[in-house]
Design a protein around this motif. Structure first.
Motif, PDB file in Angstrom:
ATOM      1  N   SER A  57     -10.371   8.095 -48.311  1.00 26.32           N
ATOM      2  CA  SER A  57     -10.020   7.017 -48.030  1.00 26.32           C
ATOM      3  C   SER A  57      -8.636   7.317 -46.932  1.00 26.32           C
ATOM      4  N   VAL A  58      -8.580   6.339 -46.244  1.00 29.98           N
ATOM      5  CA  VAL A  58      -7.331   6.676 -45.199  1.00 29.98           C
ATOM      6  C   VAL A  58      -5.969   6.786 -45.964  1.00 29.98           C
ATOM      7  N   GLN A  59      -5.596   6.292 -46.995  1.00 22.32           N
ATOM      8  CA  GLN A  59      -4.413   6.350 -47.539  1.00 22.32           C
ATOM      9  C   GLN A  59      -4.356   7.766 -48.264  1.00 22.32           C
ATOM     10  N   ALA A  60      -5.597   8.152 -48.646  1.00 16.67           N
ATOM     11  CA  ALA A  60      -5.407   9.519 -49.139  1.00 16.67           C
ATOM     12  C   ALA A  60      -5.307  10.581 -48.206  1.00 16.67           C
ATOM     13  N   TYR A  61      -5.629  10.339 -46.802  1.00 14.79           N
ATOM     14  CA  TYR A  61      -5.563  11.134 -45.719  1.00 14.79           C
ATOM     15  C   TYR A  61      -4.294  11.394 -45.098  1.00 14.79           C
ATOM     16  N   LEU A  62      -3.615  10.256 -45.071  1.00 12.70           N
ATOM     17  CA  LEU A  62      -2.369  10.205 -44.420  1.00 12.70           C
ATOM     18  C   LEU A  62      -1.472  11.210 -44.657  1.00 12.70           C
ATOM     19  N   PRO A  63      -1.228  11.555 -46.110  1.00 12.76           N
ATOM     20  CA  PRO A  63      -0.160  12.651 -46.279  1.00 12.76           C
ATOM     21  C   PRO A  63      -0.753  13.961 -45.705  1.00 12.76           C
ATOM     22  N   MET A  64      -1.877  14.222 -45.634  1.00 15.15           N
ATOM     23  CA  MET A  64      -2.266  15.425 -44.986  1.00 15.15           C
ATOM     24  C   MET A  64      -2.219  15.466 -43.456  1.00 15.15           C
ATOM     25  N   LEU A  65      -2.581  14.242 -42.753  1.00 17.85           N
ATOM     26  CA  LEU A  65      -2.637  13.919 -41.287  1.00 17.85           C
ATOM     27  C   LEU A  65      -1.321  13.713 -40.669  1.00 17.85           C
ATOM     28  N   VAL A  66      -0.362  13.275 -41.209  1.00 16.53           N
ATOM     29  CA  VAL A  66       0.924  13.043 -40.562  1.00 16.53           C
ATOM     30  C   VAL A  66       1.601  14.014 -39.973  1.00 16.53           C
ATOM     31  N   PRO A  67       1.954  14.989 -40.965  1.00 16.31           N
ATOM     32  CA  PRO A  67       2.590  16.378 -40.453  1.00 16.31           C
ATOM     33  C   PRO A  67       1.990  16.878 -39.211  1.00 16.31           C
ATOM     34  N   GLY A  68       0.445  16.843 -39.372  1.00 16.75           N
ATOM     35  CA  GLY A  68      -0.419  17.468 -38.408  1.00 16.75           C
ATOM     36  C   GLY A  68      -0.379  16.793 -36.874  1.00 16.75           C
ATOM     37  N   ILE A  69      -0.342  15.258 -37.096  1.00 15.71           N
ATOM     38  CA  ILE A  69      -0.072  14.475 -35.944  1.00 15.71           C
ATOM     39  C   ILE A  69       1.281  14.674 -35.190  1.00 15.71           C
ATOM     40  N   LEU A  70       2.231  14.471 -36.357  1.00 16.64           N
ATOM     41  CA  LEU A  70       3.679  14.933 -35.681  1.00 16.64           C
ATOM     42  C   LEU A  70       3.991  16.092 -34.976  1.00 16.64           C
ATOM     43  N   ILE A  71       3.239  17.184 -35.499  1.00 21.66           N
ATOM     44  CA  ILE A  71       3.667  18.500 -34.455  1.00 21.66           C
ATOM     45  C   ILE A  71       2.498  18.505 -33.435  1.00 21.66           C
ATOM     46  N   GLN A  72       1.501  18.032 -33.548  1.00 20.43           N
ATOM     47  CA  GLN A  72       0.571  17.897 -32.208  1.00 20.43           C
ATOM     48  C   GLN A  72       1.215  17.058 -31.294  1.00 20.43           C
ATOM     49  N   SER A  73       1.603  15.876 -31.452  1.00 19.24           N
ATOM     50  CA  SER A  73       2.294  14.943 -30.579  1.00 19.24           C
ATOM     51  C   SER A  73       3.668  15.708 -29.989  1.00 19.24           C
ATOM     52  N   ILE A  74       4.314  16.313 -30.666  1.00 21.10           N
ATOM     53  CA  ILE A  74       5.612  16.934 -30.151  1.00 21.10           C
ATOM     54  C   ILE A  74       5.051  18.067 -29.445  1.00 21.10           C
ATOM     55  N   LEU A  75       4.164  18.853 -29.828  1.00 28.20           N
ATOM     56  CA  LEU A  75       3.892  19.711 -28.596  1.00 28.20           C
ATOM     57  C   LEU A  75       3.329  19.496 -27.465  1.00 28.20           C
ATOM     58  N   ASN A  76       2.566  18.179 -27.448  1.00 31.68           N
ATOM     59  CA  ASN A  76       2.048  17.505 -26.417  1.00 31.68           C
ATOM     60  C   ASN A  76       3.110  17.048 -25.362  1.00 31.68           C
ATOM     61  N   ALA A  77       4.236  16.541 -26.245  1.00 31.75           N
ATOM     62  CA  ALA A  77       5.429  15.986 -25.350  1.00 31.75           C
ATOM     63  C   ALA A  77       6.057  17.124 -24.747  1.00 31.75           C
ATOM     64  N   ALA A  78       6.177  18.278 -25.473  1.00 33.42           N
ATOM     65  CA  ALA A  78       6.861  19.343 -24.917  1.00 33.42           C
ATOM     66  C   ALA A  78       6.255  19.933 -23.714  1.00 33.42           C
ATOM     67  N   SER A  79       4.864  20.031 -23.701  1.00 33.31           N
ATOM     68  CA  SER A  79       3.975  20.653 -22.689  1.00 33.31           C
ATOM     69  C   SER A  79       4.258  20.147 -21.171  1.00 33.31           C
ATOM     70  N   GLY A  80       4.821  18.807 -21.247  1.00 31.98           N
ATOM     71  CA  GLY A  80       5.135  18.201 -20.045  1.00 31.98           C
ATOM     72  C   GLY A  80       6.240  18.960 -19.003  1.00 31.98           C
ATOM     73  N   SER A  81       7.167  19.712 -19.961  1.00 34.03           N
ATOM     74  CA  SER A  81       8.235  20.340 -19.355  1.00 34.03           C
ATOM     75  C   SER A  81       7.912  21.090 -17.923  1.00 34.03           C
ATOM     76  N   GLY A  82       6.847  22.072 -18.131  1.00 33.78           N
ATOM     77  CA  GLY A  82       6.722  22.826 -17.032  1.00 33.78           C
ATOM     78  C   GLY A  82       5.961  22.089 -15.918  1.00 33.78           C
ATOM     79  N   GLN A  83       5.252  21.009 -16.242  1.00 33.37           N
ATOM     80  CA  GLN A  83       4.673  20.265 -14.978  1.00 33.37           C
ATOM     81  C   GLN A  83       5.675  19.664 -14.230  1.00 33.37           C
TER      82      GLN A  83
END
Length: 258
Positions: A57-83
């Motif tokens: 279920s979505v609710q059961a997946y969120l505890p696993m998903l949120v830390p991953g999305i958090l790091i992935q999103s922040i890495l994506n934002a950080a990648s814009g520095s060089g460009q």
């Protein structure tokens, strides 16, 4: 007697340059979309598309998903520095900065300090979207703040790596492509979104040495237990080491090649 006007302090110059870069980001839809829209879209897509298949279920997946999305999103934002650095350099903006009575490091520092706000917005959008989807970890507000600050530290340390890439690679579009490939490989070749025990042995070995896996594991443990553990300490030390290596290295390359 004529008074000689003193130079502004490096700190005030960095604040001014940071303000300039934040305004540039806010007025450029491409630069702001990756810190606002991307965390929302990925959290919704991964949550609703894969939640049932991976966790039941979505609710059961969120505890696993949120830390991953958090790091992935922040890495994506950080990648814009060089460009963004390379776009300014190629446009001749940094040549104009060199004519100003400011320290040579100010333009580079202003860009990277401004990135902290980008990372903060990206992280907050991820957590807010997950909260609206029903994610309710049993931890205090202070724990949320600790998690967000740890993720920002990770992202900011990686920003210096991408800044170095931006200073060394002359083509801004190529930097954008390289950054996207690096962030995607690091995010998906980790434990950010799926259980890794069913992966082939060789892939599991790569996942275990991926820095993203360490960061995601540390944040998951903090959000689950509400306590700081050895994983979090290792991630904190790793982020500081990356900054201590790539900050002076980027500064050196900027003075020589920027």
């Amino acid at each position: 007697m004529n008074m000689i006007k003193p130079r502004n302090s490096i700190f005030s110059n960095i604040v001014t340059m940071t303000h300039r870069n934040l305004l540039k980001t806010l007025h450029n839809p491409d630069n702001i979309s990756d810190v606002i829209m991307q965390p929302v879209i990925f959290t919704l897509l991964f949550g609703y598309l894969f939640g049932g298949a991976i966790a039941g279920s979505v609710q059961a997946y969120l505890p696993m998903l949120v830390p991953g999305i958090l790091i992935q999103s922040i890495l994506n934002a950080a990648s814009g520095s060089g460009q963004q650095l390379r776009e300014d350099i190629n446009a001749g903006v940094f040549d104009r900065f060199k004519t100003l009575p400011i320290s040579p490091i100010v333009p580079l520092a202003g860009q990277l300090v401004g990135d902290i706000l980008r990372l903060l917005i990206s992280g907050m959008m991820t957590l807010l979207t997950a909260f609206l989807m029903g994610w309710r970890p049993a931890v205090s507000l202070s724990t949320f703040i600790v998690v967000l600050l740890l993720a920002i530290l990770i992202g900011w340390s990686i920003s210096w790596v991408f800044a170095l890439i931006g200073l060394m690679v002359k083509n801004a579009e190529l930097i954008g492509s390289l950054s996207m490939i690096i962030t995607l490989v690091m995010a998906f070749l980790s434990n950010a979104f799926i259980p890794t025990d069913t992966l082939p042995t060789f892939i599991q070995m790569l996942v275990k040495i991926n820095p993203v896996s360490f960061a995601v594991t540390a944040i998951r443990n903090i959000l689950k237990t509400g306590t700081w553990d050895a994983n979090a300490t290792m991630v904190l030390i790793s982020g500081i080491i990356i900054i201590l290596i790539f900050m002076p290295l980027s500064s050196f390359v900027y003075r020589k090649r920027g």
